[in-house]
Enzyme design. Structure first.
Site: not given
Ligand code: IVH
Length: 719
Positions: A32, A115, A291, A315, A475
């Site tokens: 870093d 997904k 797909k 799902k 009421c």
């Protein structure tokens, strides 16, 4: 080029490589400190030579704050959404349709991806340089959030050079998301700072992307995975597998859980594998996406109702979550019905915080038998309201069972234990029941048409699971509820009369009846003195009250809050009778001739209009309004949609769903909210979800977005 400029460009390149190794390959080669040192040098050179800076410089991720809102951007190609499969059968049906369409001979491969539960975006790269980042929006119009997108470290500002040349223009589509650990840390920090916590990573991601200040977006731990391609100029692809490998070579983040499946069985295996490892995946997913891999096959399949026919989201089943019951109350609604509601220890179910759960009625209460302190399983699927599936009793010290109250918790009036009558036709010879009816009218009619000396009617009273406060307008809950309904969006639609303001006006006795709302302007001066009311807010309130005075008849009918008269029934009443007077004067027989109105609803309507208080209230209200009566059709048979049952789903523009519904009903259609075998057509707008799936599986004809206008003008074209 001078040496410094050369050094400057080379630092840019080195930093870009380190970013790629760190954010994409997850394999950093420097410390870093070394990275920070490079960055410092880059900034130093830039501060001395500001004219060298280009937007692709790694220092330029957090740009300047835009002046106002985001600009809208029309997508080059529509961003579609996915149809859903909720079980294996749905998925097999999806595959069968594709096989049918492409022909048996074709071997269909599917690209499988998790997904992601995030926010869809589109990134435009021109000659390898990121020039735009756009939200999905409604699929056609998105928002230009380029400066926020640029803050996401895993999104390269320039694509990496590779063996695959950059197209002149390529639209990379994908999901911006927040990992589970980052989400938890973000919420922990928010809690410590007393800020609002996010219900789920999706809300957090979407909310972060729509910050006007990119510095805020930059502070949110957003990540990105590419999941598709939009417009692409200058390079041709064969299939998804190729696209994703080229994306990876350009340094774009691609999910390493993606996989190519060579059969639908493979897809099912993929689903099971991802489902079983779901908990160990570091980001939230709600299913997997399949797909069709080959692009020519995708093109051949095309799209329907804004979803591609070549892709589906499988799902995961709705989650059931355990929590504890803290309290069980009865809540009084505007009709006086008392609904048991369980107050729960707040729990997140499928991405939404749930702390209350309706227990519907006494029958449901008996079925569940919940006690304070018990555990409970709560289920929520999609946008469905939470349901208590099961009560898990604590073994010891179980609290008392919940009994129906004898007094209204709000006004202490006695409770009406509703009895419903049921009319049975019996054969007097054998005493056997022949047929049951829920109204005496229907039973009587049956007798008349089946005249026989042996038939008789027997009335039986059965206890209704719904209990009711007998207080009426005395009421406070019923009284306030009546006004809350009256001013609500689908009723008179008066902006600025929210719950609290309404309550103040009721308590100060400015509003005692509907008509009082329309004389509020006479009390301007007194109103302005009230707490929370300024000159401006009184102005706005009066404006929106004035606006609401011009009202379509059906809205007015709905606003009255007649029991059992929902929006559809109100539309039917308006469209059949044409004026308030005609509705008021209609007889029981007239009413049951209206579509959707049965004897029980008809009785509620005649009850309402025979009550003198209601009549007085209407008489005062009507002169304050300008009622827009519908045009009446002469014969129902001649109407365009006569005899058709139509359902509407998804987002529809430019007309709203309500407007279309009104048009259809006016022309004789029966418009339903659910789909059944009886449904003739489903009008499917954008983002059509489970209804579209159901319609497809039942073989209901679907009117797609582009056809809606034609369908409304000339439905015969679709018969
Ligand atoms: S493909 C035509 N792949 O789901 C298909 N979408 O309803 C376009 N999503 O708006 C999307 N993970 O936000 C695709 N692996 C994935 C996805 C994914 C999440 C979201 C995306 C889209 C919605 C589709």
């Amino acid at each position: 080029m001078n040496d410094l400029k050369e050094r400057y460009l080379s630092i840019q390149k080195i930093i870009r490589t380190h970013d790629y190794e760190y954010y994409i390959l997850d394999d950093s080669k420097i410390s870093d400190q070394e990275y920070d040192e490079l960055f410092r040098e880059l900034r130093q050179i830039e501060s001395e030579n500001p004219d060298w800076i280009t937007p692709e410089s790694p220092s330029q991720r957090v740009g300047i704050k835009p002046e106002s809102d985001f600009a809208t951007f029309k997508h080059f190609q529509q961003m579609l959404s996915l149809a859903n499969a909720f079980n294996e059968e749905d998925l097999r049906n999806f595959h069968d349709r594709i096989v049918k369409n492409l022909g048996k001979a074709k071997q269909i491969k599917y690209f499988c991806e998790p997904k992601m539960d995030g926010a869809a975006v589109s990134l435009i790269y021109e000659k390898g340089i990121l020039t735009k980042g756009i939200t999905r929006g409604d699929g056609t119009l998105g928002e230009d959030i380029t400066s926020n997108i640029r803050t996401i470290r895993s999104i390269p500002l320039t694509l990496r050079e590779s063996v695959n040349p950059f197209p002149d223009l390529v639209e990379v589509r994908g999901e911006v998301f927040i990992s589970k650990p980052n989400f938890n840390a973000l919420n922990l920090k928010a809690k410590q700072n007393g800020d609002k916590v996010f219900a789920n990573p999706r809300n957090a991601a979407a909310g972060s992307l729509r910050q006007l200040d990119p510095a805020i977006t930059s502070s949110r731990p957003l990540a990105f995975f590419a999941h598709g391609i939009g417009i692409c100029k200058g390079v041709e692809f064969i299939d998804l597998q190729e696209i994703f490998s080229v994306f990876a070579s350009w340094g774009l983040p691609v999910n390493n859980l993606n996989k190519l499946a060579t059969s639908i069985e493979d897809c099912l295996k993929y689903f099971k594998k991802i489902e079983s490892t779901r908990d160990s995946i570091p980001f939230e997913i709600d299913g997997v996406v399949f797909k069709v891999n080959e692009l020519t096959s995708q093109n051949q399949l095309g799209e329907i109702a804004r979803s591609p026919r070549w892709a589906i989201a499988h799902k995961f089943p709705a989650e059931e979550v355990y929590t504890e019951i803290e309290k069980i109350d009865f809540q009084v609604g505007r009709t006086g019905i008392l609904t048991p509601v369980a107050k729960l220890k707040t729990v997140n179910v499928g991405g939404v915080n749930v702390s209350n759960c309706t227990l519907h009625n006494l029958d449901e209460l008996t079925r569940l038998d919940p006690r304070v302190g018990d555990g409970a399983l709560i289920k929520r699927a999609g946008d469905v309201i939470p349901k208590m599936v099961k009560v898990i009793p604590k073994k010891q010290n179980r609290g008392k069972g919940v009994a129906a109250p004898s007094k209204c918790p709000s006004c202490q009036s006695p409770i009406d234990f509703n009895y419903q009558s049921e009319w049975t036709i019996i054969d007097t010879k054998t005493s056997n029941p022949v047929k049951k009816f829920s109204s005496s009218y229907e039973a009587q009619k049956y007798l008349e048409t089946n005249q026989s000396a042996n038939l008789n009617i027997l009335e039986e009273r059965i206890e209704s699971p719904f209990i009711k406060c007998s207080g009426g307008n005395n009421c406070p809950e019923i009284f306030q509820g009546k006004f809350t309904h009256f001013v609500s969006r689908k009723a008179m639609d008066i902006d600025g009369l929210g719950q609290e303001i309404l309550l103040t006006l009721i308590n100060k006795q400015f509003i005692k009846d509907f008509a009082d709302i329309y004389s509020l302007k006479r009390h301007r001066v007194e109103l302005e003195k009230l707490e929370r009311f300024g000159e401006k807010s009184v102005d706005n309130l009066i404006k929106s009250i004035d606006k609401s005075a011009s009202v379509e008849l059906y809205r007015l009918v709905f606003s009255l809050g007649i029991e059992e008269v929902g929006e559809t029934t109100a539309r039917n009443l308006a469209n059949i009778f044409g004026s308030m007077e005609a509705i008021q004067e209609s007889s029981f027989e007239d009413l049951i001739a209206v579509p959707d109105i049965g004897p029980r609803v008809a009785a509620k309507i005649t009850d309402y209009f025979s009550n003198t208080e209601n009549i007085a209230s209407l008489k005062a209200l009507i002169p304050c309004l300008s009622i827009i009566n519908p045009k009446l059709n002469i014969s129902r048979e001649d109407m365009k949609f006569s005899g058709l049952q139509i359902a509407i789903t998804g987002k529809i523009s430019p007309m709203s769903r309500d407007e279309i519904k009104n048009l259809l009903i006016l022309d004789g259609a029966k418009v339903t909210s659910s789909i059944s075998k009886k449904t003739d057509y489903l009008i499917a707008g954008e983002n059509a979800g489970s209804k579209l799936e159901k319609a497809k599986s039942l073989g209901v004809r679907i009117i797609e977005k582009g056809d809606i206008d034609t369908f409304i003008n000339d439905p015969k074209k679709f018969f």
